[in-house]
Design an enzyme around this catalytic site. Structure first.
Site, short mmCIF file in Angstrom:
data_model
loop_
_atom_site.label_atom_id
_atom_site.label_comp_id
_atom_site.label_asym_id
_atom_site.label_seq_id
_atom_site.Cartn_x
_atom_site.Cartn_y
_atom_site.Cartn_z
CD GLN A 186 -2.65 -1.30 2.55
OE1 GLN A 186 -2.47 -0.51 3.48
NE2 GLN A 186 -3.51 -2.30 2.65
CG HIS A 266 -2.38 -0.87 8.05
ND1 HIS A 266 -2.74 -1.62 9.14
CD2 HIS A 266 -3.22 -1.26 7.03
CE1 HIS A 266 -3.74 -2.43 8.81
NE2 HIS A 266 -4.04 -2.22 7.53
CD GLU A 358 -11.89 4.30 15.90
OE1 GLU A 358 -11.99 3.36 16.71
OE2 GLU A 358 -11.00 5.18 16.00
CE1 TYR A 368 -8.97 10.65 19.11
CE2 TYR A 368 -6.67 11.04 19.61
CZ TYR A 368 -7.95 11.51 19.43
OH TYR A 368 -8.21 12.86 19.58
CE1 TYR A 379 -9.88 -5.74 7.33
CE2 TYR A 379 -7.65 -6.25 8.02
CZ TYR A 379 -8.59 -5.34 7.64
OH TYR A 379 -8.26 -4.01 7.53
#
Length: 485
Positions: A186, A266, A358, A368, A379
């Site tokens: 990614q 990520h 979120e 958080y 998953y």
């Protein structure tokens, strides 16, 4: 009405210990099939017990209510208590599973605006048509930035920075000399942003996957040559463009090399400029408790001066071991970041796991919660935790189950769509959506899907011309929304 009536007794296969399946290793869909389907049907539509798909819950409709009903049961109604048989984590995963199926059923058949060239798309507050900005020639566009002369910059994840001319033509030749990126999973060239004082200083900022490749040596057990291994993490760099060349490069932020990872997931990344500061995101890179560690750069939102210096009023500067640029921590993979133009509040959208995407209000020094608390599960349907809240950890402004793969976002500040003024627009990759959120007193009071199924939405951008720009991956295109005439 729903009583959450599960099987009165354990299935016969669970009576004999030597034949009983190991519930502890079951994924959530198998748990449902084993313990619930005999009463509520394999498709959750109901049978001996009521349906889970109609949105009606007799014993309370919050996640906590449903959790307690599964945990404690109701013998008088034939509902088996699963306390002591299932763990809290497994019960939480069942709640998420039920919510996913309920939401999918309730939205099935609803028609959302799917824009087509030349046709009007109607929404609650505004009607729009679409104009194609770039139809072909891009590969995985990630972000869009506007130059004062009408040109636009678009980043492509494989590593190219492209220019769209003021008259809308995509230059086939990328900017030369941009920093090397490790295009891995990614990661690649992600964010691009123009400094608020660009006309004076010419600075352009890039968010990239920085790192190196380690050459694979030897062979694996099957005799195949071992592949090269990437070592990467997100970094922030700035430079200028002169004569189609990237020049005057300066690093704004880089992690210590010991934190570079072979993971391909990520990377996070978005930028916000405000009063001389830059806020940016570093994703958690597939790590877990690392995001709770202030000595580790992953899973954090940072605040620096726009030249990379560390502000002395950052929340952790007095912690001798902490990374001084950290503004907030406990994040998973935020890929949206913007300021509310009305009060300067900073908001972020963050990818959850399965469930639990979120929208967060970003507060100085706040935690958080990932992965200690989450509204999602793994998953594969196995639980992460039973906890959705904990003292000292922030709650999201809102969250989405099932996950929509929430991505880039922007507050709309233009005048072309007065009905959308100051609303927040969030993109969704998996659900192929743009959602409009109205925020009042830092709470979501309206939510609407204004665009669906055109493509995977990577980013939504409020343009200086008053139009709303949308970047898609698959198809790799950029469109803009203009008011319907």
């Amino acid at each position: 009405m729903k009583s959450l009536l599960l099987a009165t007794f354990l299935p016969a296969c669970l009576i004999a210990a030597d034949e009983s399946p190991d519930l502890s290793k079951m994924k959530v869909d198998k748990l449902y099939e084993t313990l619930c389907a005999s009463c509520h049907a394999a498709d959750l539509s109901g049978g001996q017990g009521p349906s889970f798909l109609d949105g009606e819950w007799k014993h309370g409709d919050t996640d906590a209510d449903i959790f307690q009903t599964i945990l404690k049961g109701n013998i008088s109604l034939g509902m088996t208590p699963w306390e002591g048989i299932l763990t809290d984590e497994q019960i939480r995963s069942l709640v998420i599973f039920l919510r996913e199926k309920e939401k999918e059923a309730l939205t099935k058949g609803i028609e959302f605006p799917k824009p087509e060239l030349g046709k009007v798309s109607k929404t609650e507050k505004e009607d729009y048509t679409i104009e194609m900005v770039v139809e072909e020639g891009l590969k995985i566009p990630w972000a869009l930035a506007f130059l004062p002369d009408g040109r636009k910059l678009v980043s492509e994840r494989p590593g190219r920075l492209r220019v769209i001319s003021a008259d809308g033509k995509l230059d086939p030749k990328p900017i030369e000399g941009t920093p090397k990126v490790i295009s891995h999973g990614q990661g690649g060239l992600m964010e691009v942003a123009v400094h608020p004082d660009y006309e004076k200083n010419g600075w352009i900022y890039l968010g990239i996957s920085d790192g190196w490749w380690e050459k694979g040596e030897g062979t694996d057990k099957k005799g195949k040559k071992n592949k090269d291994k990437a070592h990467t993490i997100t970094a922030v760099v700035r430079g200028r463009i002169k004569d189609h060349q990237w020049v005057d490069q300066e690093w704004i932020w880089k992690a210590d090399k010991k934190f570079y990872s072979g993971s391909g997931v990520h990377f996070g990344t978005r930028f916000v400029f405000d009063q001389g500061y830059i806020y940016f995101v570093i994703g958690e890179r597939g790590g877990m408790m690392e995001v709770q560690d202030l000595t580790n750069p992953k899973g954090k939102i940072y605040r620096l001066f726009d030249d990379g210096r560390e502000p002395k009023d950052n929340p952790f500067v007095d912690n001798k071991d902490a990374i001084k640029g950290i503004w907030t921590y406990g994040h998973r993979n935020p890929q949206g970041l913007d300021l509310d133009p009305r009060d300067g509040s900073l908001y972020s959208t963050e990818h959850g796991p399965r469930g639990g995407d979120e929208l967060n209000l970003i507060r100085k020094g706040a935690n958080y919660g990932w992965p200690v608390i989450t509204y999602g599960m793994n998953y594969n349907g196995t639980p992460i935790t039973s906890e959705t809240s904990k003292e000292g950890m922030e709650q999201p402004v809102t969250y989405w189950t099932p996950s929509i793969a929430v991505c880039g976002l922007d507050f709309y500040t233009g005048d072309a769509f007065p009905g959308w003024k100051n609303d927040l627009f969030a993109g969704a990759l998996a659900k192929k959506e743009v959602r409009r959120l109205r925020i009042e007193d830092q709470k979501v009071v309206e939510e609407e899907v204004i665009l669906k199924d055109f493509g995977r939405v990577r980013d939504v951008v409020d343009g200086p011309d008053g139009f709303l720009y949308v970047i898609f991956n698959g198809p790799d295109q950029i469109i803009r929304l203009v008011p319907a005439k």
